[in-house]
Design a protein around this motif. Structure first.
Motif, short mmCIF file in Angstrom:
data_model
loop_
_atom_site.label_atom_id
_atom_site.label_comp_id
_atom_site.label_asym_id
_atom_site.label_seq_id
_atom_site.Cartn_x
_atom_site.Cartn_y
_atom_site.Cartn_z
N MET A 1 9.73 41.28 11.80
CA MET A 1 8.97 41.28 13.14
C MET A 1 7.80 42.47 12.71
O MET A 1 6.63 42.28 13.23
N VAL B 1 7.98 41.36 20.14
CA VAL B 1 9.09 40.25 20.25
C VAL B 1 10.16 40.63 20.75
O VAL B 1 10.68 41.74 20.23
N VAL C 1 0.28 38.56 18.47
CA VAL C 1 1.56 38.86 18.93
C VAL C 1 1.93 40.39 18.56
O VAL C 1 1.93 40.80 17.75
N ILE D 1 6.19 37.41 22.32
CA ILE D 1 7.21 36.37 22.08
C ILE D 1 8.59 36.70 22.62
O ILE D 1 9.05 37.61 22.46
N ILE E 1 10.76 32.57 12.95
CA ILE E 1 10.00 33.08 14.14
C ILE E 1 8.58 33.44 13.19
O ILE E 1 7.40 33.01 13.61
#
Length: 219
Positions: free
Chosen positions: A161, A133, A130, A53, A114
């Motif tokens: 995150m 980030v 993911v 991301i 997020i």
């Protein structure tokens, strides 16, 4: 990409090694942030085969999409979260996987926003894939928020995150221009990497020679 950019990509890959999670602090000249983000994304997406991301708080995401495509870097594994596009009025089509949030003024809620996203909420987003980030420019948050607010954001962002995805969190800061912000990120970083290139008299890279701009290109 020219050879100097490719050399930086190799440096990033070698410095990261097999690291897959935690905050990594990159020191770079603020005038080169767009290029450094391009270099980092090239290394992560293509050379390391990771997906992630990319959050834009400085420029609308279309700028980075354009540069990535211009340098033939695929954005198939990249999802954009744009926090500035609405404010700028720049809504040009970029053919990228992007969602919009209103965060330059509300950064306290950004990490949870997020982390709380579900697969498909942004086209192409798969929350099970993911690997990293990124934020394009942490310092761009300072004009909109108190320093204490940005400091709290850095701590929350890194924690959230890594807890949510065990993700790699690359953070680019100009140590010379934003020393206090650099120190804040440094306190959370597992690794620090300099992206300031220096040149010796013979034109070869040298660690303690006079620093010189890597490229005259400005985006």
């Amino acid at each position: 990409m020219n050879e100097r950019d490719r050399s930086l990509v190799r440096k990033v890959i070698a410095s990261l090694g097999q690291r897959k999670s935690g905050a990594v602090l990159f020191d770079a000249d603020s005038t080169q942030f767009v290029r450094m983000n391009l270099v980092l994304l090239k290394g992560l997406l293509e050379d390391m085969g990771r997906g992630g991301i990319f959050i834009t708080v400085d420029r609308p995401h279309q700028y980075m999409v354009h540069l990535l495509r211009m340098h033939q870097v695929s954005v198939d594994r990249l999802v954009f979260v744009d926090a500035i596009g609405r404010l700028s009025g720049d809504r040009k089509e970029a053919l990228a996987q992007a969602g919009y949030v209103d965060t330059p003024f509300h950064i306290d809620s950004l990490p949870e926003t997020i982390a709380g996203m579900k697969s498909g909420e942004i086209p192409g987003l798969d929350v099970d894939k993911v690997d990293f980030v990124m934020i394009d420019n942490l310092a761009a948050l300072l004009p909109f928020n108190s320093y204490a607010g940005v400091e709290a954001f850095v701590n929350n962002f890194v924690s959230t995150m890594t807890d949510r995805w065990n993700a790699l969190v690359p953070l680019v800061v100009d140590k010379e221009r934003n020393g206090l912000l650099y120190d804040t990120v440094l306190s959370r970083a597992d690794v620090t990497i300099s992206l300031r290139e220096t040149m010796g008299a013979a034109g070869t890279v040298a660690s303690d020679a006079v620093r010189r701009t890597i490229s005259e290109t400005r985006y």
